[in-house]
Design an enzyme around this catalytic site. Structure first.
Site: not given
Ligand code: AMP
Length: 188
Positions: A112, A75
């Site tokens: 994460e 992105r």
């Protein structure tokens, strides 16, 4: 909710307006891609001309003065390309592992969720002496931006900062990256 712009010439009014726009065009997806992760899907923001133009302009303001824009797979590519055009610079796509032909510079790091590898070409792009800013959509733990900064520095670049659309509060990404300046347009 708020904004975490740390440097650049954006006024407080413009920042809070963009922050609200980002919040209204972010899709929240619980437990994706794994349990406990609150995924921030910025697809509605990118698909909205006003939203995409606003974040492009804001990121370009905080990235001004640099001479190469590094966008993180995938992105970050959308944002980095648009910002580079605004600023009249080139763009460098920082790819996920295994996508680029050799020789590459490679860094593996913790996400994460899980681990990941990022790569840049080791040949053909002169990074020495260039001021590079890193752009991505979301800052979470900071591992992605940190690995990108290591890659760029190994190539000889000076990393001037990182700019993201959305910063996840509570994951300390900004602290992990210190002393690298981090700008975010919205914190959630
Ligand atoms: P981190 O390395 O933990 O800062 O993670 C940042 C990278 O993972 C960015 O490229 C994001 O696109 C993606 N990412 C991590 N956590 C999330 C999340 N909760 N929502 C959306 N994207 C995320």
């Amino acid at each position: 909710m708020g904004c975490g712009v740390e440097h650049g010439p954006l006024g407080a009014g413009a920042v809070s307006e963009i922050s609200a726009l980002i919040a209204s065009l972010t899709r929240e997806v619980a437990d994706f891609p794994s349990p406990g992760i609150q995924f921030k899907d910025l697809s509605p923001l990118f698909a909205d001309h006003r939203g995409f133009a606003a974040v492009t302009d804001a990121l370009a303001e905080v990235a001004s003065g640099t001479d190469l824009i590094a966008g993180v797979d995938a992105r970050g590519f959308l944002l980095a390309g648009a910002v580079a055009l605004r600023l009249g610079t080139g763009v460098l796509a920082v790819r996920k592992g295994g996508k680029l032909p050799p020789p590459v510079l490679s860094e593996t790091y913790d996400l994460e969720y899980g681990t990941a590898t990022l790569e840049i070409p080791a040949d053909g792009i002169e990074l020495a002496g260039r001021n590079v800013v890193i752009i991505d959509d979301v800052l979470a733990t900071g591992g992605t931006v940190a690995a990108t900064a290591r890659l760029l520095r190994r190539g000889g670049a000076t990393v001037t900062g990182a700019a993201v659309v959305l910063e996840l509060a509570g994951l300390n990404g900004r602290d992990v990256l210190k002393p690298l300046p981090v700008s975010s347009l919205h914190t959630a």
